[in-house]
Design a protein around this motif. Structure first.
Motif, PDB file in Angstrom:
ATOM      1  N   VAL A   1      -1.238  -0.138  12.061  1.00  0.00           N
ATOM      2  CA  VAL A   1      -0.134   0.449  11.286  1.00  0.00           C
ATOM      3  C   VAL A   1       0.560  -0.631  10.456  1.00  0.00           C
ATOM      4  O   VAL A   1       0.845  -0.441   9.266  1.00  0.00           O
ATOM      5  N   VAL A   2       0.811  -1.784  11.074  1.00  0.00           N
ATOM      6  CA  VAL A   2       1.516  -2.867  10.391  1.00  0.00           C
ATOM      7  C   VAL A   2       0.676  -3.437   9.248  1.00  0.00           C
ATOM      8  O   VAL A   2       1.182  -3.687   8.147  1.00  0.00           O
ATOM      9  N   TYR A   3      -0.615  -3.643   9.499  1.00  0.00           N
ATOM     10  CA  TYR A   3      -1.497  -4.171   8.457  1.00  0.00           C
ATOM     11  C   TYR A   3      -1.624  -3.203   7.280  1.00  0.00           C
ATOM     12  O   TYR A   3      -1.678  -3.621   6.116  1.00  0.00           O
ATOM     13  N   GLN A   4      -1.670  -1.912   7.581  1.00  0.00           N
ATOM     14  CA  GLN A   4      -1.756  -0.920   6.506  1.00  0.00           C
ATOM     15  C   GLN A   4      -0.521  -1.009   5.605  1.00  0.00           C
ATOM     16  O   GLN A   4      -0.630  -0.954   4.366  1.00  0.00           O
ATOM     17  N   LYS A   5       0.657  -1.157   6.215  1.00  0.00           N
ATOM     18  CA  LYS A   5       1.890  -1.270   5.429  1.00  0.00           C
ATOM     19  C   LYS A   5       1.890  -2.558   4.616  1.00  0.00           C
ATOM     20  O   LYS A   5       2.331  -2.569   3.461  1.00  0.00           O
ATOM     21  N   ALA A   6       1.415  -3.647   5.221  1.00  0.00           N
ATOM     22  CA  ALA A   6       1.371  -4.927   4.523  1.00  0.00           C
ATOM     23  C   ALA A   6       0.468  -4.846   3.300  1.00  0.00           C
ATOM     24  O   ALA A   6       0.793  -5.368   2.225  1.00  0.00           O
ATOM     25  N   GLN A   7      -0.664  -4.176   3.438  1.00  0.00           N
ATOM     26  CA  GLN A   7      -1.606  -4.053   2.328  1.00  0.00           C
ATOM     27  C   GLN A   7      -1.080  -3.159   1.210  1.00  0.00           C
ATOM     28  O   GLN A   7      -1.412  -3.342   0.047  1.00  0.00           O
ATOM     29  N   LEU A   8      -0.250  -2.198   1.554  1.00  0.00           N
ATOM     30  CA  LEU A   8       0.353  -1.343   0.529  1.00  0.00           C
ATOM     31  C   LEU A   8       1.325  -2.137  -0.343  1.00  0.00           C
ATOM     32  O   LEU A   8       1.475  -1.868  -1.538  1.00  0.00           O
ATOM     33  N   MET A   9       1.985  -3.132   0.253  1.00  0.00           N
ATOM     34  CA  MET A   9       2.991  -3.899  -0.467  1.00  0.00           C
ATOM     35  C   MET A   9       2.390  -5.032  -1.294  1.00  0.00           C
ATOM     36  O   MET A   9       2.745  -5.233  -2.449  1.00  0.00           O
ATOM     37  N   ASP A  10       1.484  -5.798  -0.681  1.00  0.00           N
ATOM     38  CA  ASP A  10       0.893  -6.943  -1.393  1.00  0.00           C
ATOM     39  C   ASP A  10      -0.497  -7.208  -0.798  1.00  0.00           C
ATOM     40  O   ASP A  10      -0.659  -8.088   0.046  1.00  0.00           O
ATOM     41  N   PRO A  11      -1.502  -6.439  -1.230  1.00  0.00           N
ATOM     42  CA  PRO A  11      -2.835  -6.545  -0.617  1.00  0.00           C
ATOM     43  C   PRO A  11      -3.508  -7.877  -0.907  1.00  0.00           C
ATOM     44  O   PRO A  11      -3.384  -8.425  -1.999  1.00  0.00           O
TER      45      PRO A  11
END
Length: 295
Positions: free
Chosen positions: A177-187
């Motif tokens: 979940v955390v990695y998915q959010k991180a990738q949405l912001m700055d992949p």
């Protein structure tokens, strides 16, 4: 002639500039000299202690000492030092000290809970608008070069660190979940590889391959980096091995189930019809009347 020579000498970089030392001859400057010029980390740590106790550039002295301790595999001491002396540092230095602590917690695997809590605290600060000392960007450093970091980039970086901490903890669902959010912001490629690993751990091989393809096809920032490329290729090999093993295991289990079913049928047949007779039940039933039928 002498004037030109003087002008040339003035244009040469000073000793402090060459070695990236602060000017002066204070305890902190001597500590930096021992660290950067003499390359003596143990002596530098002692001198940083003296600088802190003398109140000489405490912000920088504590941070630099913790970094040198980390390099000497003395992470636990560095964590304790920051905890003991950070109250002597300015408000502006607290965020930098938190970043050093996060790196120290990553090195010291037994402190994952503290790392997670600190990362969550930093995310809360960003949410409240308290990060970067109220500014929109901050200056970052990498390999001696300065660059500007946005709030969005910093949030993604912290989320990436939080995802890795959850991975170390074995909480792969939270990490995803955390990695998915991180990738949405700055992949970027590094976080994509970590997300791929997280999905592999959950045996979600199709999703993992989809994430990995973005790196291998060069769609993400950092995809061309040799380390990221190598890691992506290694993960692909690992993924193919898992999928191959899964296919073999599935076939084996099917054959195993079929063999078990055959054995159960044999046992059932043997229970219903004694070994001495292989005839169907209907023939067993008419057998006593055979003589009468013959007449």
């Amino acid at each position: 002639m002498s004037t030109r020579k003087g002008e040339k000498e003035d244009s040469l970089p000073s000793y402090h500039v060459i070695h990236k030392l602060p000017p002066g001859d204070s305890p902190y400057v001597r500590a930096k000299h021992v660290q950067l010029v003499q390359k003596d980390p143990e002596s530098a740590i002692v001198l940083f202690w003296k600088a802190i106790n003398a109140g000489d550039r405490v912000d920088s002295a504590l941070k630099d000492m913790a970094v040198v301790m980390k390099q000497q595999d003395r992470a636990e001491e560095a964590i304790e030092a920051i905890g003991s002396f950070r109250d002597r540092c300015s408000k502006q230095a607290q965020e930098s000290l938190d970043n050093v602590l996060i790196d120290l917690y990553k090195q010291k695997c037994g402190r994952i809970e503290e790392q997670i809590e600190l990362l969550k605290q930093k995310l809360r600060m960003i949410h409240k608008g308290e990060a970067f000392n109220g500014k929109a960007t901050k200056t970052g450093r990498s390999r001696g070069k300065k660059f500007q970091v946005t709030i969005k980039q910093e949030t993604s970086r912290i989320l990436g660190n939080l995802g890795w901490a959850y991975m170390k903890q074995g909480n792969h669902m939270a990490a995803e979940v955390v990695y998915q959010k991180a990738q949405l912001m700055d992949p970027d490629a590094n976080k994509a590889c970590n997300l791929c690993l997280c999905l592999i751990k959950q045996t979600r091989y199709t999703d993992a391959r989809r994430v990995l393809e973005d790196v291998l096809q060069g769609k993400l920032s950092g995809s061309s980096d040799s380390k990221s490329r190598t890691r992506a290729e290694e993960l692909l090999q690992e993924l193919e091995q898992y999928q191959s093993h899964l296919s073999s295991s599935s076939l084996s289990s099917i054959f195993s189930i079929e063999d078990d079913f055959k054995e159960e049928v044999e046992q059932l047949m043997n229970q219903r019809a004694p070994i001495r007779s292989r005839r169907l039940p209907i023939f067993e039933e008419i057998s006593p009347f055979r003589n009468q039928l013959a007449c």
